[in-house]
Design a protein around this motif. Structure first.
Motif, PDB file in Angstrom:
ATOM      1  N   GLY A   1     -11.099   4.357 -12.010  1.00  0.00           N
ATOM      2  CA  GLY A   1     -12.227   4.899 -11.297  1.00  0.00           C
ATOM      3  C   GLY A   1     -12.197   5.853  -9.891  1.00  0.00           C
ATOM      4  N   GLY A   2     -10.917   5.123  -8.746  1.00  0.00           N
ATOM      5  CA  GLY A   2     -11.301   5.979  -7.726  1.00  0.00           C
ATOM      6  C   GLY A   2     -11.614   4.601  -6.575  1.00  0.00           C
ATOM      7  N   THR A   3     -11.825   3.492  -6.840  1.00  0.00           N
ATOM      8  CA  THR A   3     -12.118   2.670  -6.128  1.00  0.00           C
ATOM      9  C   THR A   3     -11.135   2.156  -5.283  1.00  0.00           C
ATOM     10  OG1 THR A   3     -14.582   2.624  -6.707  1.00  0.00           O
ATOM     11  CG2 THR A   3     -13.231   0.346  -5.483  1.00  0.00           C
ATOM     12  N   GLY A   4     -10.855   1.949  -4.425  1.00  0.00           N
ATOM     13  CA  GLY A   4      -9.834   1.857  -3.718  1.00  0.00           C
ATOM     14  C   GLY A   4     -10.553   0.332  -2.739  1.00  0.00           C
ATOM     15  N   CYS A   5      -9.105  -0.818  -3.052  1.00  0.00           N
ATOM     16  CA  CYS A   5      -9.785  -2.057  -1.676  1.00  0.00           C
ATOM     17  C   CYS A   5      -8.714  -2.796  -1.599  1.00  0.00           C
ATOM     18  CB  CYS A   5     -10.570  -2.893  -3.316  1.00  0.00           C
ATOM     19  SG  CYS A   5     -12.071  -2.777  -4.073  1.00  0.00           S
ATOM     20  N   MET A   6      -9.340  -4.030  -0.061  1.00  0.00           N
ATOM     21  CA  MET A   6      -7.859  -4.166   0.030  1.00  0.00           C
ATOM     22  C   MET A   6      -8.366  -5.741   1.310  1.00  0.00           C
ATOM     23  SD  MET A   6      -5.020  -2.050   2.952  1.00  0.00           S
ATOM     24  CE  MET A   6      -4.903  -1.146   1.644  1.00  0.00           C
ATOM     25  N   THR A   7      -7.622  -6.615   1.044  1.00  0.00           N
ATOM     26  CA  THR A   7      -8.269  -7.327   2.210  1.00  0.00           C
ATOM     27  C   THR A   7      -7.267  -7.255   3.046  1.00  0.00           C
ATOM     28  OG1 THR A   7      -5.931  -8.900   1.316  1.00  0.00           O
ATOM     29  CG2 THR A   7      -8.290  -8.658   0.149  1.00  0.00           C
ATOM     30  N   ASP A   8      -7.733  -8.144   4.835  1.00  0.00           N
ATOM     31  CA  ASP A   8      -7.069  -7.350   6.248  1.00  0.00           C
ATOM     32  C   ASP A   8      -6.704  -9.493   6.947  1.00  0.00           C
ATOM     33  OD1 ASP A   8      -5.625  -6.773   7.686  1.00  0.00           O
ATOM     34  OD2 ASP A   8      -7.622  -5.571   8.557  1.00  0.00           O
TER      35      ASP A   8
ATOM     36  N   GLY B   1      -3.443   0.820  -2.378  1.00  0.00           N
ATOM     37  CA  GLY B   1      -2.575  -0.085  -3.381  1.00  0.00           C
ATOM     38  C   GLY B   1      -2.910   0.559  -4.883  1.00  0.00           C
ATOM     39  N   ARG B   2      -2.238   0.081  -5.501  1.00  0.00           N
ATOM     40  CA  ARG B   2      -1.518   0.184  -6.957  1.00  0.00           C
ATOM     41  C   ARG B   2      -2.735   0.390  -7.963  1.00  0.00           C
ATOM     42  NH1 ARG B   2       4.075  -2.627  -7.531  1.00  0.00           N
ATOM     43  NH2 ARG B   2       5.090  -0.944  -6.665  1.00  0.00           N
ATOM     44  N   GLU B   3      -2.865   0.620  -9.243  1.00  0.00           N
ATOM     45  CA  GLU B   3      -3.863   0.963  -9.769  1.00  0.00           C
ATOM     46  C   GLU B   3      -3.698  -0.548 -10.297  1.00  0.00           C
ATOM     47  OE1 GLU B   3      -4.582   3.499 -13.831  1.00  0.00           O
ATOM     48  OE2 GLU B   3      -5.007   4.098 -12.165  1.00  0.00           O
ATOM     49  N   LEU B   4      -5.266  -1.097 -10.964  1.00  0.00           N
ATOM     50  CA  LEU B   4      -5.497  -2.550 -11.951  1.00  0.00           C
ATOM     51  C   LEU B   4      -6.073  -1.616 -13.017  1.00  0.00           C
ATOM     52  CD1 LEU B   4      -6.195  -5.400 -11.284  1.00  0.00           C
ATOM     53  CD2 LEU B   4      -8.354  -5.059 -10.800  1.00  0.00           C
ATOM     54  N   PRO B   5      -5.044  -1.942 -13.812  1.00  0.00           N
ATOM     55  CA  PRO B   5      -5.461  -1.030 -15.095  1.00  0.00           C
ATOM     56  C   PRO B   5      -6.656  -1.694 -15.776  1.00  0.00           C
ATOM     57  CG  PRO B   5      -3.270  -1.929 -15.156  1.00  0.00           C
ATOM     58  CD  PRO B   5      -3.571  -2.843 -14.148  1.00  0.00           C
TER      59      PRO B   5
ATOM     60  N   ALA C   1       1.415  -0.969   0.158  1.00  0.00           N
ATOM     61  CA  ALA C   1      -0.041   0.470   0.147  1.00  0.00           C
ATOM     62  C   ALA C   1       0.543   1.297  -0.120  1.00  0.00           C
ATOM     63  CB  ALA C   1      -0.819  -0.430   1.041  1.00  0.00           C
ATOM     64  N   LEU C   2       0.579   2.327  -0.651  1.00  0.00           N
ATOM     65  CA  LEU C   2       1.871   3.342  -1.496  1.00  0.00           C
ATOM     66  C   LEU C   2       0.263   4.512  -0.200  1.00  0.00           C
ATOM     67  CD1 LEU C   2       1.598   2.678  -4.256  1.00  0.00           C
ATOM     68  CD2 LEU C   2       3.134   2.575  -2.695  1.00  0.00           C
ATOM     69  N   ARG C   3       1.548   5.331   0.473  1.00  0.00           N
ATOM     70  CA  ARG C   3       0.347   6.646   1.541  1.00  0.00           C
ATOM     71  C   ARG C   3       1.383   7.820   1.482  1.00  0.00           C
ATOM     72  NH1 ARG C   3      -3.469   6.206   5.043  1.00  0.00           N
ATOM     73  NH2 ARG C   3      -4.459   8.130   5.356  1.00  0.00           N
ATOM     74  N   GLY C   4       1.389   8.897   0.461  1.00  0.00           N
ATOM     75  CA  GLY C   4       2.296   9.791   0.673  1.00  0.00           C
ATOM     76  C   GLY C   4       3.797   9.279   0.578  1.00  0.00           C
ATOM     77  N   GLY C   5       3.892   8.587  -0.333  1.00  0.00           N
ATOM     78  CA  GLY C   5       5.123   8.520  -0.819  1.00  0.00           C
ATOM     79  C   GLY C   5       6.070   7.068  -0.205  1.00  0.00           C
ATOM     80  N   VAL C   6       5.640   6.492   1.206  1.00  0.00           N
ATOM     81  CA  VAL C   6       5.646   5.426   1.956  1.00  0.00           C
ATOM     82  C   VAL C   6       4.798   3.886   1.498  1.00  0.00           C
ATOM     83  CG1 VAL C   6       5.958   4.912   4.147  1.00  0.00           C
ATOM     84  CG2 VAL C   6       6.010   7.211   3.666  1.00  0.00           C
TER      85      VAL C   6
ATOM     86  N   PHE D   1      -5.554  -2.742  -3.795  1.00  0.00           N
ATOM     87  CA  PHE D   1      -5.934  -1.837  -5.461  1.00  0.00           C
ATOM     88  C   PHE D   1      -6.789  -0.728  -5.509  1.00  0.00           C
ATOM     89  CE2 PHE D   1      -8.672  -5.719  -5.201  1.00  0.00           C
ATOM     90  CZ  PHE D   1      -9.794  -5.053  -5.877  1.00  0.00           C
ATOM     91  N   THR D   2      -6.060  -0.401  -6.192  1.00  0.00           N
ATOM     92  CA  THR D   2      -7.442   0.931  -7.041  1.00  0.00           C
ATOM     93  C   THR D   2      -7.716   0.978  -8.077  1.00  0.00           C
ATOM     94  OG1 THR D   2      -6.105   2.306  -4.635  1.00  0.00           O
ATOM     95  CG2 THR D   2      -7.274   3.483  -6.871  1.00  0.00           C
ATOM     96  N   THR D   3      -8.781   0.864  -8.346  1.00  0.00           N
ATOM     97  CA  THR D   3      -9.418   1.092 -10.164  1.00  0.00           C
ATOM     98  C   THR D   3      -8.945   2.565 -10.632  1.00  0.00           C
ATOM     99  OG1 THR D   3     -11.503   2.120  -8.841  1.00  0.00           O
ATOM    100  CG2 THR D   3     -11.303  -0.405  -9.305  1.00  0.00           C
TER     101      THR D   3
END
Length: 169
Positions: free
Chosen positions: A43-50, A107-111, A24-29, A39-41
């Protein structure tokens, strides 16, 4: 759309290497998520497992045009576009006093027109929506600005306290 059609559509997209989605990426970290996926689409939807915190669900933050309203029993910050999908339930809208799993970032963009497989899930995005299947439960969910749709055995029920909308098998 029948579940078989949703699965066929998802599987028609070429798979992308899931190894690049364990961060996951946040502020360059960059945060290493271990076995979890983010991952992020486009279109801007962000998803994550935990899974490391015991949640089998895929959680997504969706910018819904018309999110479910905040129930009267909710205390804390209402997130109408927070969607939890574990294969047997889809919950739309819930209270979150902190960003939870999303504290690590996005997350990174899912193309577009690629698919991402992880655990029991496989997801594909296009210009209008993200569709994810849970193979173990043979259910799927479509996430888009115009709403959330559950496929297969899902039926809408009265949600528990603190949840906007719930579908169950």
């Amino acid at each position: 759309m029948p579940i078989a059609d949703a699965i066929r559509w998802i599987e028609a997209a070429p798979p992308i290497d899931a190894a690049q989605y364990h961060i996951a990426l946040r502020g360059g970290v960059t945060a290493d998520l271990g076995d979890d996926v983010a991952f992020t689409t486009p279109g801007g939807t962000g998803c994550m497992t935990d899974a490391k915190h015991g949640s089998p669900a895929l959680a997504c933050l969706v910018e819904l045009t018309n999110p479910p309203p905040r129930p009267p029993d909710v205390y804390g910050q209402w997130k109408g576009g927070w969607v939890d999908f574990d294969g047997s339930t889809v919950q739309v809208g819930s209270a979150h006093g902190d960003p939870g799993r999303f504290a690590a970032g996005q997350g990174r963009e899912l193309p577009y027109d690629t698919s991402l497989s992880f655990g029991n899930y496989r997801c594909r995005t296009d210009a209008s929506a993200l569709v994810c299947v849970n193979y173990a439960q043979q259910s799927a969910v479509r996430l888009a600005a115009d709403g959330v749709d559950a496929f297969a055995c899902a039926r809408q029920v009265t949600p528990p306290a603190g949840i906007g909308v719930q579908y169950v098998c």
